[in-house]
Design an enzyme around this catalytic site. Structure first.
Site, short mmCIF file in Angstrom:
data_model
loop_
_atom_site.label_atom_id
_atom_site.label_comp_id
_atom_site.label_asym_id
_atom_site.label_seq_id
_atom_site.Cartn_x
_atom_site.Cartn_y
_atom_site.Cartn_z
N HIS A 185 2.88 -0.80 -18.91
CA HIS A 185 2.53 0.17 -17.87
C HIS A 185 1.02 0.41 -17.86
O HIS A 185 0.37 0.41 -18.91
CB HIS A 185 3.23 1.51 -18.11
CG HIS A 185 4.72 1.44 -17.99
ND1 HIS A 185 5.36 1.08 -16.83
CD2 HIS A 185 5.70 1.72 -18.88
CE1 HIS A 185 6.66 1.12 -17.01
NE2 HIS A 185 6.89 1.50 -18.26
N GLU A 235 6.18 -1.60 -10.22
CA GLU A 235 6.39 -0.22 -9.81
C GLU A 235 5.09 0.34 -9.27
O GLU A 235 4.00 0.02 -9.76
CB GLU A 235 6.87 0.62 -10.99
CG GLU A 235 8.22 0.20 -11.54
CD GLU A 235 8.58 0.93 -12.81
OE1 GLU A 235 9.67 1.49 -12.86
OE2 GLU A 235 7.76 0.93 -13.74
#
Length: 337
Positions: free
Chosen positions: A41, A110
């Site tokens: 991430h 994402e």
């Protein structure tokens, strides 16, 4: 040939800093886990108390401190923050440093990781096509001495990844829907998904899509590793086991609730509104090791042969030692190692 059962540890990059997380990975190898997987991430799920260590250098550091466990990403997005050629170079390097121990797990991405950087965030069909093209380019760079590639989204001219691994690093595709799952069956070395969703999703949608992809490509089931991240919370009392899941409440948000959220503060706000029972809904929550084994076994019986366990608590050392002593041996005795 039947793919052997493998039992892994999910290193929670969203919850711990890189040094502490590396210590947990080393302990996971010591207590008998077969693999360690980490997400990649740019931003954490939660603004307060969250972390977002970069997966690529972390894998290199952990590889140097371990000798046996398989190491990989679940998942990394090779299509926006990274050019796929850079990923090809990075994972070829990791593969040479840790022969036979590196997996490149990829997904479509994402908004939380990409939009903050000012990158365009296309609709799912384009993200899917970008992923497919990126895998093609990575594999060409790993196999070709001098590659020119002119795709719809990516291109390279006279490119060489000089340090190519002798055997290609396996590529696993993370998927929660039928299209990407079918793609995994057709072209990937493994399929990654997560536990705690409605059983019909696995039985009626994902596993049939995987089988369809395998069949259409003329492959065998043994050609594709089936990895599922199994979310578990074990404690001495149920209230503690439930409360441990609070940090991971964002997992309980529906795709519609979190798909376009790019701000960890907003993600945290939405997650905080969930009641604890819903926050814990993706987890096997129990005080009984036997119940954990029974509920985990359902995924093996569905056909998953690589289970990667994710515990939501802050005391990861106790989790690792408990699972290493109480859970892993029972699963191996039941299903074979």
């Amino acid at each position: 040939m039947t793919i052997p059962l493998r039992l892994g540890y999910k290193a929670s990059a969203e919850q711990f800093g890189p040094g502490q997380l590396a210590d947990f990975a080393v302990l996971a190898e010591e207590v008998g886990f077969d693999s360690v997987f980490i997400s990649d991430h740019f931003q954490p799920w939660m603004h307060e108390g969250g972390h977002a260590p970069a997966a690529i250098p972390w894998l290199g550091a952990v590889g140097a401190r371990t000798s046996r466990v398989l190491l990989g990403t679940s998942v990394l997005t090779p299509t926006f923050r990274y050019h796929p050629a850079v990923i090809a170079q990075a994972f070829a390097t990791l593969g040479l440093l840790n022969p036979g121990r590196i997996v490149l797990g990829v997904g479509t991405g994402e908004a939380l990781n990409e939009v903050t950087l000012g990158l365009d965030w296309p609709e799912p069909p384009e993200r899917f096509q970008r992923l497919k093209e990126s895998i093609t380019l990575i594999r060409e760079l790993w196999s070709g001495e001098r590659v020119t590639f002119d795709g719809q989204f990516y291109s390279v001219t006279d490119a060489t990844v000089y340090d190519r691994p002798d055997e290609l690093v396996p590529i696993y595709i993370g998927a929660a829907g039928p299209a990407a799952t079918k793609l995994a069956g057709r072209i990937a070395d493994g399929f990654i998904t997560t536990s705690g969703k409605e059983p019909a999703l696995y039985v009626d949608t994902l596993l049939p899509a995987l089988e369809e992809g395998i069949t259409k490509a003329g492959r065998s089931d043994d050609d594709v590793d089936t990895l599922i991240e199994v979310k578990v919370s074990l404690a001495d009392d149920r209230e503690t086991a439930l409360e441990k899941t609070r940090f991971w409440a964002p997992l309980a948000l529906s795709p519609e609730e979190k798909r376009d959220v790019h701000d960890p503060i907003e993600m945290q706000r939405r997650a905080a509104e969930l009641p604890i029972e819903r926050a814990a809904s993706r987890f096997i929550v129990s005080t009984d090791p036997d119940e954990h084994v029974e509920q985990i076994s359902r995924y093996v019986e569905l056909g998953f042969r690589h289970l990667v366990f994710h515990d939501p608590g802050v005391d990861q050392e106790t989790f690792l030692r408990t699972y290493g002593t109480e859970i892993l041996p029972r699963l191996r005795a039941r299903f074979g190692a």
